[in-house]
Design a protein around this motif. Structure first.
Motif, PDB file in Angstrom:
ATOM      1  N   PHE A  69       0.841  -1.196   0.000  1.00 37.65           N
ATOM      2  CA  PHE A  69       0.000   0.000   0.000  1.00 37.65           C
ATOM      3  C   PHE A  69       0.876   1.247   0.000  1.00 37.65           C
ATOM      4  CE2 PHE A  69      -2.707  -3.286   1.659  1.00 37.65           C
ATOM      5  CZ  PHE A  69      -3.980  -2.965   1.204  1.00 37.65           C
ATOM      6  N   GLU A  70       0.383   2.277  -0.663  1.00 34.03           N
ATOM      7  CA  GLU A  70       1.062   3.564  -0.678  1.00 34.03           C
ATOM      8  C   GLU A  70       0.306   4.538   0.218  1.00 34.03           C
ATOM      9  OE1 GLU A  70       1.186   4.883  -4.674  1.00 34.03           O
ATOM     10  OE2 GLU A  70       2.298   3.128  -5.416  1.00 34.03           O
ATOM     11  N   ARG A  71       1.063   5.289   1.007  1.00 32.62           N
ATOM     12  CA  ARG A  71       0.445   6.279   1.880  1.00 32.62           C
ATOM     13  C   ARG A  71       0.122   7.533   1.071  1.00 32.62           C
ATOM     14  NH1 ARG A  71      -0.007   5.460   7.092  1.00 32.62           N
ATOM     15  NH2 ARG A  71       1.234   3.878   8.171  1.00 32.62           N
ATOM     16  N   ARG A  72      -1.139   7.957   1.153  1.00 34.10           N
ATOM     17  CA  ARG A  72      -1.592   9.177   0.492  1.00 34.10           C
ATOM     18  C   ARG A  72      -2.238  10.076   1.540  1.00 34.10           C
ATOM     19  NH1 ARG A  72      -2.498   7.891  -5.008  1.00 34.10           N
ATOM     20  NH2 ARG A  72      -0.663   6.672  -5.659  1.00 34.10           N
ATOM     21  N   PRO A  73      -2.448  11.361   1.237  1.00 34.82           N
ATOM     22  CA  PRO A  73      -3.061  12.265   2.218  1.00 34.82           C
ATOM     23  C   PRO A  73      -4.399  11.759   2.753  1.00 34.82           C
ATOM     24  CG  PRO A  73      -2.147  13.514   0.397  1.00 34.82           C
ATOM     25  CD  PRO A  73      -2.017  12.077   0.021  1.00 34.82           C
ATOM     26  N   ARG A  74      -5.149  11.057   1.916  1.00 34.53           N
ATOM     27  CA  ARG A  74      -6.472  10.604   2.361  1.00 34.53           C
ATOM     28  C   ARG A  74      -6.490   9.149   2.807  1.00 34.53           C
ATOM     29  NH1 ARG A  74     -10.901  13.388  -1.748  1.00 34.53           N
ATOM     30  NH2 ARG A  74     -10.306  15.571  -1.340  1.00 34.53           N
ATOM     31  N   GLY A  75      -5.337   8.534   2.921  1.00 38.63           N
ATOM     32  CA  GLY A  75      -5.322   7.157   3.407  1.00 38.63           C
ATOM     33  C   GLY A  75      -4.345   6.292   2.633  1.00 38.63           C
ATOM     34  N   LEU A  76      -4.628   4.996   2.632  1.00 40.69           N
ATOM     35  CA  LEU A  76      -3.766   4.020   1.971  1.00 40.69           C
ATOM     36  C   LEU A  76      -4.369   3.607   0.631  1.00 40.69           C
ATOM     37  CD1 LEU A  76      -2.901   1.680   4.999  1.00 40.69           C
ATOM     38  CD2 LEU A  76      -1.484   3.483   4.014  1.00 40.69           C
ATOM     39  N   VAL A  77      -3.523   3.496  -0.374  1.00 40.66           N
ATOM     40  CA  VAL A  77      -3.947   3.071  -1.708  1.00 40.66           C
ATOM     41  C   VAL A  77      -3.140   1.835  -2.099  1.00 40.66           C
ATOM     42  CG1 VAL A  77      -4.160   3.686  -4.141  1.00 40.66           C
ATOM     43  CG2 VAL A  77      -4.539   5.421  -2.375  1.00 40.66           C
ATOM     44  N   PRO A  78      -3.805   0.729  -2.446  1.00 44.47           N
ATOM     45  CA  PRO A  78      -3.043  -0.472  -2.807  1.00 44.47           C
ATOM     46  C   PRO A  78      -2.309  -0.288  -4.134  1.00 44.47           C
ATOM     47  CG  PRO A  78      -5.372  -0.815  -3.236  1.00 44.47           C
ATOM     48  CD  PRO A  78      -5.259   0.501  -2.520  1.00 44.47           C
ATOM     49  N   ASN A  79      -1.075  -0.771  -4.190  1.00 37.30           N
ATOM     50  CA  ASN A  79      -0.374  -0.812  -5.470  1.00 37.30           C
ATOM     51  C   ASN A  79      -0.766  -2.095  -6.190  1.00 37.30           C
ATOM     52  OD1 ASN A  79       1.069  -2.855  -4.185  1.00 37.30           O
ATOM     53  ND2 ASN A  79       2.810  -1.521  -3.682  1.00 37.30           N
ATOM     54  N   LEU A  80      -0.092  -2.411  -7.285  1.00 36.71           N
ATOM     55  CA  LEU A  80      -0.479  -3.591  -8.059  1.00 36.71           C
ATOM     56  C   LEU A  80      -0.389  -4.871  -7.223  1.00 36.71           C
ATOM     57  CD1 LEU A  80       1.185  -2.858 -11.517  1.00 36.71           C
ATOM     58  CD2 LEU A  80      -1.235  -2.705 -10.904  1.00 36.71           C
ATOM     59  N   GLN A  81       0.689  -4.997  -6.431  1.00 38.56           N
ATOM     60  CA  GLN A  81       0.825  -6.177  -5.576  1.00 38.56           C
ATOM     61  C   GLN A  81      -0.270  -6.201  -4.516  1.00 38.56           C
ATOM     62  OE1 GLN A  81       3.261  -4.098  -6.476  1.00 38.56           O
ATOM     63  NE2 GLN A  81       5.255  -5.133  -6.658  1.00 38.56           N
ATOM     64  N   GLY A  82      -0.571  -5.021  -3.969  1.00 37.55           N
ATOM     65  CA  GLY A  82      -1.616  -4.941  -2.949  1.00 37.55           C
ATOM     66  C   GLY A  82      -2.982  -5.293  -3.486  1.00 37.55           C
ATOM     67  N   GLU A  83      -3.288  -4.808  -4.705  1.00 37.09           N
ATOM     68  CA  GLU A  83      -4.575  -5.127  -5.316  1.00 37.09           C
ATOM     69  C   GLU A  83      -4.708  -6.627  -5.540  1.00 37.09           C
ATOM     70  OE1 GLU A  83      -4.874  -2.904  -8.880  1.00 37.09           O
ATOM     71  OE2 GLU A  83      -5.385  -1.014  -7.888  1.00 37.09           O
ATOM     72  N   ALA A  84      -3.630  -7.245  -6.025  1.00 36.33           N
ATOM     73  CA  ALA A  84      -3.673  -8.688  -6.306  1.00 36.33           C
ATOM     74  C   ALA A  84      -3.871  -9.490  -5.030  1.00 36.33           C
ATOM     75  CB  ALA A  84      -2.384  -9.121  -7.003  1.00 36.33           C
ATOM     76  N   LEU A  85      -3.103  -9.148  -3.983  1.00 35.93           N
ATOM     77  CA  LEU A  85      -3.200  -9.927  -2.753  1.00 35.93           C
ATOM     78  C   LEU A  85      -4.525  -9.673  -2.038  1.00 35.93           C
ATOM     79  CD1 LEU A  85      -1.512 -11.992  -1.301  1.00 35.93           C
ATOM     80  CD2 LEU A  85      -0.519 -10.171   0.097  1.00 35.93           C
TER      81      LEU A  85
END
Length: 335
Positions: A69-85
């Motif tokens: 996951f990537e930290r963004r101002p509004r929270g966490l956003v999954p990257n490609l690996q995060g989306e898959a898992l």
């Protein structure tokens, strides 16, 4: 929280989760983060503290050797690996939920539970016949049928909430994990209430259709696109007075209020016409016909069907491809 960087030289073994001691809590956190995109809300939903949730996420990232996951101002956003898992985590959790449903059905003596989905045309014809045939042989079987659009049905199939579907595979869905057996296109027709002025004609010109109100599925739907193509082929604008709805029942109610036109599948029209107040319009000029692309019988390649789902799947397949209904055998004594 420290984030391990991706190690491109590392490949996960097929049983990596066993070696790394992946726990159910890890899967629940991944699914919750994917839904909430917020570590604190995910922790609250799981009934744990935020530091505990942060520790679980760090453990999973350490197991796979990559940040998820990537930290963004509004929270966490999954990257490609995060989306898959996260997608796989949701599937695993849904499978466990469905295991409870199946076990409870067996415990209650129902013989199991089947959930299938279908677009409208096969639902009012093929699915009804197949369900009736299976229930005659297995009256205790619990069968649920969802009628919806193809994107919604295929999404629920991929989630594991439907055993199989009669639908179309959306363009944005990876089809490699799906078994698809093409059936046929869906023929469409224009339905009106008895007494409609256009019923007196032998054929109907597209221009004449514009004088009336229409009941159409929402913009972007396959049936709506086919109607719009009909008018474009003749250099005509689309209908001006349109009620947008996916509901066949609402469409039929609208026809009662005035001389409108509703587009439906031919199987729905065939169901409504005998002895009823609804009639198909005469053929379009020049033998033009309306139809939407073929649908198919779809199941997962990686998730086996339960015995109950397999019986209904075989019966639906027999209705579609076998030239007649199969004869499902009743369960053995005590089964």
């Amino acid at each position: 929280m420290d984030r391990p960087s991706a190690d491109l030289s590392r490949r996960l073994a097929p049983n990596w989760f066993a070696r790394a001691r992946l726990k159910l809590r890890h899967l629940q956190l991944l699914a919750a983060l994917d839904e909430t995109r917020n570590l604190n809300r995910a922790a609250l939903g799981l009934g744990i503290t935020q530091p505990a949730a942060s520790k679980l996420l760090a453990e999973v990232e350490q197991m796979v050797g990559a940040s998820l996951f990537e930290r963004r101002p509004r929270g966490l956003v999954p990257n490609l690996q995060g989306e898959a898992l996260a997608r796989r985590a949701r599937s695993a959790l849904v499978e466990l939920e469905q295991a409870a449903v199946e076990l409870n059905s067996l415990e209650a003596g129902s013989g199991g539970r089947v959930a299938l989905g279908s677009v409208t045309a096969p639902a009012v014809d093929i699915v009804v016949r197949a369900v009736e045939a299976v229930l005659r042989a297995h009256p205790a079987l619990e069968i649920a049928v969802e009628v919806d659009s193809s994107p919604a049905l295929v999404a629920r199939l991929l989630e594991g909430r439907l055993d199989f579907v009669l639908a179309r595979i959306p363009l944005d869905v990876e089809a490699a994990g799906l078994e698809y057996r093409e059936v046929a296109e869906e023929a469409l027709c224009l339905l009106v209430l008895e007494g409609h002025p256009l019923l007196a004609r032998e054929t109907v010109a597209p221009r004449d259709l514009l004088a009336y109100g229409w009941v159409l599925p929402p913009p972007g739907s396959l049936m709506r696109q086919e109607v719009e193509r009909l008018f474009r082929r003749h250099g005509l604008p689309g209908p001006e007075r349109v009620l947008n709805t996916d509901s066949v029942l609402l469409g039929l109610a609208a026809l009662v209020q005035g001389p409108s036109i509703c587009v439906v599948t031919a199987s729905v029209a065939q169901l409504l016409e005998p002895g009823g107040r609804y009639r198909r319009l005469p053929p379009l000029e020049g033998g033009q016909r309306l139809a939407v692309p073929p649908f198919g019988l779809i199941r997962s390649r990686v998730r086996p069907l339960s015995p109950a789902a397999g019986r209904l799947y075989d019966q639906v397949a027999a209705q579609l491809f076998g030239g007649g209904a199969a004869s499902p055998e009743p369960p053995p004594p005590g089964g």
